[in-house]
Design an enzyme around this catalytic site. Structure first.
Site, PDB file in Angstrom:
ATOM      1  N   CYS A 220       0.843  -1.041   0.005  1.00  0.00           N
ATOM      2  CA  CYS A 220      -0.079  -0.015  -0.133  1.00  0.00           C
ATOM      3  C   CYS A 220       0.778   1.326  -0.121  1.00  0.00           C
ATOM      4  O   CYS A 220       1.754   1.365   0.960  1.00  0.00           O
ATOM      5  CB  CYS A 220      -0.974   0.119   1.221  1.00  0.00           C
ATOM      6  SG  CYS A 220      -1.706   1.519   1.422  1.00  0.00           S
TER       7      CYS A 220
ATOM      8  N   CYS B 100       0.456   3.453   2.954  1.00  0.00           N
ATOM      9  CA  CYS B 100       0.992   2.929   4.077  1.00  0.00           C
ATOM     10  C   CYS B 100       2.645   3.086   4.035  1.00  0.00           C
ATOM     11  O   CYS B 100       3.180   3.445   5.038  1.00  0.00           O
ATOM     12  CB  CYS B 100       0.893   1.287   4.519  1.00  0.00           C
ATOM     13  SG  CYS B 100      -0.704   0.814   4.500  1.00  0.00           S
TER      14      CYS B 100
ATOM     15  N   CYS C  77      -5.360  -4.428  -6.650  1.00  0.00           N
ATOM     16  CA  CYS C  77      -5.253  -5.280  -5.387  1.00  0.00           C
ATOM     17  C   CYS C  77      -4.331  -6.192  -5.259  1.00  0.00           C
ATOM     18  O   CYS C  77      -4.357  -7.272  -6.466  1.00  0.00           O
ATOM     19  CB  CYS C  77      -6.699  -5.736  -5.222  1.00  0.00           C
ATOM     20  SG  CYS C  77      -6.774  -7.189  -3.883  1.00  0.00           S
TER      21      CYS C  77
ATOM     22  N   CYS D 132      -5.831 -10.029  -5.422  1.00  0.00           N
ATOM     23  CA  CYS D 132      -6.625 -10.266  -6.623  1.00  0.00           C
ATOM     24  C   CYS D 132      -5.408 -10.612  -7.889  1.00  0.00           C
ATOM     25  O   CYS D 132      -5.619 -11.600  -8.394  1.00  0.00           O
ATOM     26  CB  CYS D 132      -7.195  -9.121  -7.302  1.00  0.00           C
ATOM     27  SG  CYS D 132      -8.526  -8.481  -6.025  1.00  0.00           S
TER      28      CYS D 132
END
Length: 508
Positions: free
Chosen positions: A60, A63, A403, A406
């Protein structure tokens, strides 16, 4: 703000992600942030009266930008008396997924404040820079409400760009005061609380003759009083009073708090997007007037600058040539759109919406002209034909292109689809839930990836097993409808059976 890995309810992070930044910092030799996982999380939390935990994902970007600020704050707070402990846990790995679920983590990064050994859980609502984190958490370890004895005390608490709540009492005793302190403890991560015996110390204050809760805000009427000291009543009053009549969404960070509150409330949400440079003055007064007409009638209003709203446009499937536009998202996620709206059209369009005369706006990618890969592409406009009317057993993945989970699952689904290539009763499919509306009355998509299986006869199940080829195939085989077994014998032989004695019987 959090990067949503969920497609559902709150979209505020999708609005704010392009606006976030972090200062570059030098790497510290020592890590002051505790690293937790499922093996030590519970014991660590249980041993602390106050601990701050960040749920993050290594992939992320937000993050990654928060990490140096969080580490710097942890270094400063380690010297606090008593030390304030900051920790982190990778909520994206399978071994920690149950913990993330238990704490209702809906995006990364999400920061939780855990008190009393984890018995009291609150969301972190503060800044994301090191200095802001430090200041916010220092307030969180002090008393839930601070006493105001002077105008200076009041000015330290009541700042111009945030909401502050002050209880005015004849004495610091009694049920009203007790309920106020309980409320402050409950909502301390969201607001700054103070209490005083003298309303004259407060800015913009007048004479107060009985216990009063006064909410200060940097918009609309600037302050509002309330005298019902039941905790639930005070909480509802604060929630309703903390949202501007029209929330402004632009690049001003001081507005982010109110954008959060706008999306967190349970009303239908009306959002007007326009170019603030060229059209703000023409729309502002009219839009505020319309918002006042609907105050208390279940609709909240936001006005957003196109320049700050690119991710919102992507989320809703909007285009800049539709601006000025107004879009409403109701409480179940259905959207209604008016493109190229004029200021004088807004009031009538809102009335038509309330009267049920506006058709929903459905976002869908184009139906692919070629769809011959093993995993078939489904879009909103083909969902009915490919899934509900296909007569096949369909495993459908709701995914997001960005994602990581995913991306990891994609080759596995390819293998599953290839294994069923000769079975025309089974189809493996995928739908990009960031570019297509998901009918949430049918599918509960709270995270990516989400897998649903619909049998040929119409049974709908959500897949919750391991994401391996073998487990997915086993699930499909267990829940699929088998094609009817046709008797391969000729009609003549079947008729013969009806007239000929069973050759397997003994004759007397």
């Amino acid at each position: 703000m959090a990067v949503r890995v969920w497609s559902g309810v709150s979209v505020v992070c999708l609005f704010l992600v392009p606006l976030l930044s972090a200062r570059a910092v030098e790497e510290e030799g020592k890590e002051n942030v505790l690293t937790l996982d499922n093996s030590n999380f519970s014991d660590t939390v249980a041993n602390h009266n106050f601990i701050v935990v960040e749920f993050y994902a290594p992939w992320c970007g937000h993050c990654q930008r928060l990490a140096p600020e969080y580490e710097r704050a942890a270094s400063v707070l380690s010297s606090h008396d008593p030390p304030i402990i900051l920790a982190k846990i990778d909520g994206s790995v399978d071994s920690n997924r149950e913990l993330a679920s238990n704490y209702k983590i809906q995006g990364f990064p999400t920061i939780k404040i855990l008190r009393d050994g984890g018995k009291n859980i609150q969301d972190y609502r503060g800044p994301r820079d090191a200095d802001g984190i430090v200041a916010y958490l220092k307030r969180q370890v002090g008393p839930a409400s601070v006493e105001i004895k002077s105008a200076e005390d009041a000015s330290n608490l009541i700042e111009g760009k945030k909401i502050s709540i002050v209880g005015v009492f004849p004495e610091f005793a009694g049920q009203e005061y007790s309920n106020f302190i309980n409320l402050a403890e409950k909502l301390r991560s969201d607001y700054d609380f103070g209490h005083t015996l003298d309303a004259k110390s407060l800015p913009r204050g007048g004479i107060v003759n009985k216990p009063t809760l006064r909410l200060f805000k940097p918009f609309d009427e600037l302050f509002v009083d309330f005298q019902d000291f039941e905790v639930d009543s005070m909480e509802k009053f604060i929630a309703g009073s903390s949202i501007p009549i029209v929330t402004i969404f632009n690049k001003d960070p001081s507005n982010y708090e109110y954008v959060n509150k706008f999306f967190d409330n349970s009303n239908d949400k009306a959002m007007l997007f326009l170019n603030f440079t060229t059209a703000h003055d023409a729309f502002s007064t009219k839009y505020n007037d319309v918002a006042k007409l609907y105050k208390g009638k279940g609709i909240s209003f936001l006005m957003g600058d196109v320049e700050a709203s690119q991710n919102a446009f992507q989320y809703f499937g909007l285009k800049e040539d539709q601006v000025p536009l107004i879009i409403i998202q109701n409480t179940v996620g259905t959207k209604y759109l008016k493109s190229n709206v004029a200021p004088d059209q807004i009031e009538q369009w809102l009335k038509d919406y309330k009267d049920g005369k506006v058709l929903p706006f459905i976002r869908s990618e184009p139906i692919p002209e070629v769809n011959n890969e093993p995993v078939k592409v489904v879009v909103t406009n083909s969902l009915e034909d490919m899934v509900f009317k296909s007569g096949k057993n369909v495993l459908l993945e709701f995914y997001a292109p960005w994602c990581g989970h995913c991306q990891k699952l994609a080759p596995i689904l390819e293998e599953v689809a290839t294994s069923f290539e000769d079975d025309h009763d089974v189809m493996i499919a995928k739908l990009d839930a960031t570019a297509n509306d998901v009918p949430n009355e049918t599918f509960d998509v709270q995270g990516f990836p989400t897998l649903y299986f619909r049998s040929a006869s119409g049974n709908l199940l959500q897949y919750g097993g391991d994401r391996t080829k073998e487990d997915i195939i086993s699930f499909i085989e267990k829940n699929r409808d088998k094609p009817e077994q046709k008797d391969s014998r000729s009609e003549e032989s079947i008729k013969l059976d009806l007239t000929t004695p069973d050759s397997g019987k003994d004759e007397l």
